[in-house]
Enzyme design. Structure first.
Site, mmCIF file in Angstrom:
data_model
loop_
_atom_site.group_PDB
_atom_site.id
_atom_site.type_symbol
_atom_site.label_atom_id
_atom_site.label_comp_id
_atom_site.label_asym_id
_atom_site.label_seq_id
_atom_site.Cartn_x
_atom_site.Cartn_y
_atom_site.Cartn_z
ATOM 1 N N SER A 207 36.035 41.955 35.022
ATOM 2 C CA SER A 207 36.777 42.370 36.210
ATOM 3 C C SER A 207 36.435 41.699 37.379
ATOM 4 O O SER A 207 36.169 40.147 37.349
ATOM 5 C CB SER A 207 36.996 43.729 36.394
ATOM 6 O OG SER A 207 37.887 44.120 37.423
ATOM 7 N N ASP A 430 36.384 34.051 59.343
ATOM 8 C CA ASP A 430 35.224 33.223 59.086
ATOM 9 C C ASP A 430 34.733 33.425 57.788
ATOM 10 O O ASP A 430 33.362 33.182 57.743
ATOM 11 C CB ASP A 430 34.332 32.707 60.194
ATOM 12 C CG ASP A 430 33.790 33.982 60.657
ATOM 13 O OD1 ASP A 430 34.155 35.312 60.307
ATOM 14 O OD2 ASP A 430 32.546 34.056 61.082
ATOM 15 N N HIS A 483 43.100 46.415 31.043
ATOM 16 C CA HIS A 483 42.016 46.078 32.040
ATOM 17 C C HIS A 483 40.702 46.656 31.387
ATOM 18 O O HIS A 483 39.553 45.861 31.575
ATOM 19 C CB HIS A 483 42.207 46.311 33.288
ATOM 20 C CG HIS A 483 41.201 45.606 34.422
ATOM 21 N ND1 HIS A 483 41.388 44.348 34.527
ATOM 22 C CD2 HIS A 483 40.229 46.104 35.038
ATOM 23 C CE1 HIS A 483 40.414 43.905 35.168
ATOM 24 N NE2 HIS A 483 39.744 45.180 35.622
#
Length: 508
Positions: A207, A430, A483
């Site tokens: 994952s 940023d 998953h």
């Protein structure tokens, strides 16, 4: 990517659920933890690595303290703690330090054998690695040829520890160091200290751990011998790729809801009744044990765990079976059971792992802010996901998926103290780069990836697109697992990927 484990080590406190591979000698580091075990800088930093026994028990240095061997069935384990810089962009002596914890795992009798290392990066961000209790699954397979290590005790970022920081600005300034770039820095710090010859190691990324592995391939490929990804191929675009991720993920979430209600059609009316009850309650919800509020939106959040992993449908259905207190006095008002209220909080996991909510969208950001991506993209689906409108129109109430919304920091008790920090994270621009596409286009590290066709967290289309940018990657595309494939059938998944790298399973 919801991967329910990960301590803070290699990944940095914020990304707790990332690492965790085991092998003959495996190391796993917690989101910022320690190597040779699960270690990762996720909030606890957790991630794993496997390696040979180059350090004698009890040997230590100012940067590395190794513990004594202990036993669980068929395995021998040893704990390591590394003192690493919080901020690698400044002089290491000037940077504050954090502890990365790693747990080394090896098959019984192989403690002193010179086995290669396997570094396991668990999913997350914000969840610790699972503690091994026996030799089984992928750990058993890995320990046939690697040395494994795991984590869970790295300098943790719990709700109480984060509240020690004086302001939201201070918290953001601290947690910004817990993304994949610094998880890789931690891994390299640990690798060269575990092995006197500083040999490259194998990485297993589950994952979000796979996201970190791709960051590793981008900026420190010299540290990798080979890479295994399971449900963990990230979007590579610049800016905030969360927008793209949610545009495709909402469609998958809708599909998972349809599958769920086809399996359990009786739950359509049960969920509608719950939404009506909550909407008509004073304050628009029912008080949860922690002090938060169960509102229709919080109820929808159960889809995060319930719709995306194996047995998730069943576990969600059985929770809903016990939503109401039994009526033993005729005419008594309907009440939601304490069992259900407690189960909701346990499922959401924010009381113990608030970092996931704070940092989740930042894992998609490079030089741009997320601006509450899930909230913005959901506006395009407002008609489908609005719970009260769905009830009024006689439609099923849809659960949501792996998404974080600003209202959570009002309605979920454990997140309320971090509301200001969450908004600062959402506007922060940023963010440094996480991937180098040119480097990936010229990748020479052998890579094999398991791509799950019905993955609700890491979309199949995005995974295929990303794979086209990583030279030499080999894909195993399957709809046999969701998953949670590595957790559900880890031995087979691990064997498949290793077989592909070794040429034993030539799938293209």
């Amino acid at each position: 990517m919801l991967a329910t484990y990960a301590p803070r080590s290699l990944i940095k406190p914020l990304l707790l659920r990332l690492l965790s591979p085991l092998s003959p000698r495996t190391i796993s580091l917690s989101p910022r933890t320690a190597l040779h075990f699960y270690c990762c800088r996720n909030g606890e930093r957790g991630f794993i690595a496997m390696a040979g026994g180059n350090i004698t028990a009890g040997e230590s240095s100012p940067e590395h303290v190794a513990g004594k061997w202990f036993s669980i069935p068929e395995l021998r384990l040893r704990d390591h703690r590394f003192t690493v810089p919080l901020d690698y962009s400044i002089d290491r002596n000037a940077s504050p330090k954090i502890t990365v914890f790693a747990r080394e795992v090896v098959a019984v009798g192989r403690e002193e054998q010179p086995l290669p290392y396997l570094l396991f990066l668990q999913g997350g961000p914000g969840f610790e690695c699972p503690r091994p209790t026996e030799s089984s699954g992928w750990i058993q397979k890995a320990c046939e040829e690697f040395r494994v290590r795991g984590t869970g005790l790295s300098t943790p970022l719990s709700a109480s520890s984060m509240l020690q920081l004086k302001s939201a600005e201070d918290l953001v300034d601290y947690l910004k160091h817990f993304r994949a770039d610094n998880i890789v820095n931690d891994a390299e710090f640990i690798r060269v200290r575990l092995d006197p010859e500083a040999r490259p190691w194998t990485i297993l990324g589950q994952s979000y751990g796979g996201f970190c592995a791709v960051t590793y391939l981008s900026f420190a490929p010299q540290g990798l011998k080979q890479a295994l990804l399971t449900g963990g191929t990230p979007p590579l675009g610049n800016g905030c790729t969360a927008d793209f991720v949610y545009k495709v993920c909402f469609e998958q979430v809708i599909l998972q809801n349809e599958k769920y209600y086809n399996r359990f059609p009786q739950d359509i009316e049960i969920v509608r009744d719950i939404v009506n009850h909550l909407a008509e309650s004073e304050g628009g919800g029912v008080l949860l044990p922690s002090g938060g509020i169960l509102t229709p939106r919080v109820l929808q959040g159960l889809g995060l765990n319930g719709l995306g992993s194996s047995s998730g449908f069943e576990r969600l259905h059985y929770m809903l079976e016990r939503v109401w207190d039994p009526v033993i006095v005729p005419g008594a008002p309907k009440r939601i059971s304490y069992y259900f209220l407690n189960a909701v909080e346990n499922w959401l996991g924010f009381d113990t792992n608030p970092l996931f909510a704070l940092m989740h969208e930042t894992i998609y950001c490079q030089g741009a802010s997320s601006r509450w991506a899930a909230e913005r993209i959901m506006a395009d689906y407002e008609g489908k996901f609005h719970p009260i409108r769905a009830v009024k129109e006689g439609r099923p109430v849809l659960f949501t998926g792996e998404m974080v919304f600003p209202w959570m920091f009002d309605e979920i008790h454990a997140l309320r103290p971090f509301k200001e920090a969450a908004h600062l994270f959402a506007e922060k621009k940023d963010w440094p780069p996480l991937y180098d596409v040119v480097m990936l286009n010229n990748n020479r590290v052998p890579v094999a990836a398991a791509v799950y066709y019905d993955d609700m967290y890491v979309n199949f289309k995005i995974a295929r697109e990303t794979a086209s940018q990583i030279a030499g990657i080999r894909l195993w595309i399957t709809n046999e697992y969701m998953h949670s494939g590595l957790r559900d059938d880890g031995g087979r998944v691990f064997d498949q990927l290793m077989g592909m790298l070794k040429g034993k399973k030539p799938l293209f």
